[in-house]
Design a protein around this motif. Structure first.
Motif, mmCIF file in Angstrom:
data_model
loop_
_atom_site.group_PDB
_atom_site.id
_atom_site.type_symbol
_atom_site.label_atom_id
_atom_site.label_comp_id
_atom_site.label_asym_id
_atom_site.label_seq_id
_atom_site.Cartn_x
_atom_site.Cartn_y
_atom_site.Cartn_z
ATOM 1 N N LYS A 1 0.865 -1.567 -0.205
ATOM 2 C CA LYS A 1 0.041 -0.001 0.136
ATOM 3 C C LYS A 1 1.066 1.278 0.168
ATOM 4 O O LYS A 1 1.616 1.128 1.083
ATOM 5 N N PRO A 2 0.360 2.600 -0.689
ATOM 6 C CA PRO A 2 1.149 3.534 -0.936
ATOM 7 C C PRO A 2 1.205 4.640 0.869
ATOM 8 O O PRO A 2 1.020 3.736 1.837
ATOM 9 N N VAL A 3 2.346 4.501 1.369
ATOM 10 C CA VAL A 3 2.601 4.581 2.737
ATOM 11 C C VAL A 3 1.839 6.053 3.289
ATOM 12 O O VAL A 3 1.222 6.062 4.345
ATOM 13 N N GLN A 4 1.351 7.211 2.274
ATOM 14 C CA GLN A 4 0.253 8.162 2.447
ATOM 15 C C GLN A 4 -0.475 7.360 3.142
ATOM 16 O O GLN A 4 -1.632 7.851 3.905
ATOM 17 N N VAL A 5 -1.359 6.272 2.458
ATOM 18 C CA VAL A 5 -2.067 6.237 2.236
ATOM 19 C C VAL A 5 -2.289 4.697 3.817
ATOM 20 O O VAL A 5 -3.480 4.852 4.784
ATOM 21 N N ALA B 1 5.964 3.299 6.869
ATOM 22 C CA ALA B 1 4.548 4.535 6.989
ATOM 23 C C ALA B 1 4.452 5.378 8.323
ATOM 24 O O ALA B 1 4.384 6.212 7.598
ATOM 25 N N THR C 1 -4.736 -0.673 12.063
ATOM 26 C CA THR C 1 -4.208 -0.947 10.583
ATOM 27 C C THR C 1 -3.719 -2.397 9.725
ATOM 28 O O THR C 1 -3.832 -1.987 8.474
ATOM 29 N N ALA D 1 -0.680 5.052 6.155
ATOM 30 C CA ALA D 1 0.351 6.385 7.852
ATOM 31 C C ALA D 1 -1.436 7.471 7.810
ATOM 32 O O ALA D 1 -1.644 7.669 8.800
ATOM 33 N N SER D 2 -2.258 7.281 6.689
ATOM 34 C CA SER D 2 -3.434 8.198 7.336
ATOM 35 C C SER D 2 -4.157 7.355 7.385
ATOM 36 O O SER D 2 -5.684 7.740 8.342
ATOM 37 N N ARG E 1 -3.731 6.743 11.305
ATOM 38 C CA ARG E 1 -3.676 8.286 12.263
ATOM 39 C C ARG E 1 -5.817 8.606 12.141
ATOM 40 O O ARG E 1 -6.022 8.812 13.266
#
Length: 223
Positions: free
Chosen positions: A115-119, A185, A171, A121-122, A125
């Motif tokens: 999975k994309p790191v930003q996905v 991430a 997650t 991490a978001s 959160r």
């Protein structure tokens, strides 16, 4: 014996297993949990019980699960199996069919998507905020907490740290990401992620506060 003791070290089974082993002054195994005092148990009883109740194939599956950084829930979901049945199999309370064990093995062999790191991490959160709401914890305080400095004797910091650990666990399970990928991430090491997931599995029991929070938030993120 080393293979069989891997199951004993598994945090999800640790407490159940120790409860069934008799004390002995002659031979012991030292087991420590999160800095608590060591508990001595009879080594012969451990060996006999483990070897007689759990097959070598089950032991290998569980060792592979641990090595892959995969939670019990993720393994069961990927194998389309019930988690309670899996735990009973691990305890030696239920026999597993070859077909079921083959599904577990196939689930472990199946590649896990990146999975994309930003996905990641978001999502983490967002889960932290859902958990904060469920546990009545102030969201701004949670998000502003500095986890790089350990403050285990500070009640507020400890509560925030536990919410963060539960968010890591959810997650990993929901996005099906491994420890290394999740660590990248969140800016954590693989060991950090493994520790967080192990802590949650250790604290989680059917119906307790941790279990209720995890169940409620998992349903929420899936909605």
């Amino acid at each position: 014996m080393a293979d069989q003791l891997d199951i004993i070290a598994d945090t999800a089974l640790h407490a159940d297993y120790l409860a069934g082993v008799k004390d002995s002054a002659s031979s012991s195994i030292a087991i420590s949990r999160a800095g608590q005092c060591f508990v001595k148990r009879d080594a012969r009883a451990v060996e006999d019980s483990a070897s007689s109740s759990v097959s070598g194939r089950v032991v290998k599956i569980n060792r592979a699960r641990i090595a892959a950084g995969m939670s019990h829930e993720e393994l069961c979901r990927r194998a389309c199996a019930g988690s309670r049945n899996w735990f009973r199999i691990l305890r030696g309370e239920q026999a597993a069919s070859n077909e079921l064990l083959s599904r577990f093995e196939a689930a472990l062999a199946e590649p896990r998507s990146t999975k994309p790191v930003q996905v990641v991490a978001s999502f983490h959160r967002l889960v932290m905020q859902f958990l904060a709401i469920h546990l009545s914890f102030d969201i701004p305080t949670l998000l502003a907490t500095d986890f790089t400095v350990q403050r285990p004797f500070n009640a507020q910091w400890l509560a925030a740290a536990r919410i963060r650990q539960m968010a890591i666990y959810i997650t990993a399970v929901e996005l099906q990401v491994g420890n290394a990928e999740l660590g990248r991430a969140l800016g954590l090491t693989r060991a950090n992620i493994k520790y967080a997931r192990d802590e949650v599995e250790q604290r989680r029991e059917d119906g307790n506060e941790v279990d209720q929070a995890l169940t409620a938030v998992l349903l929420q993120v899936k909605a």
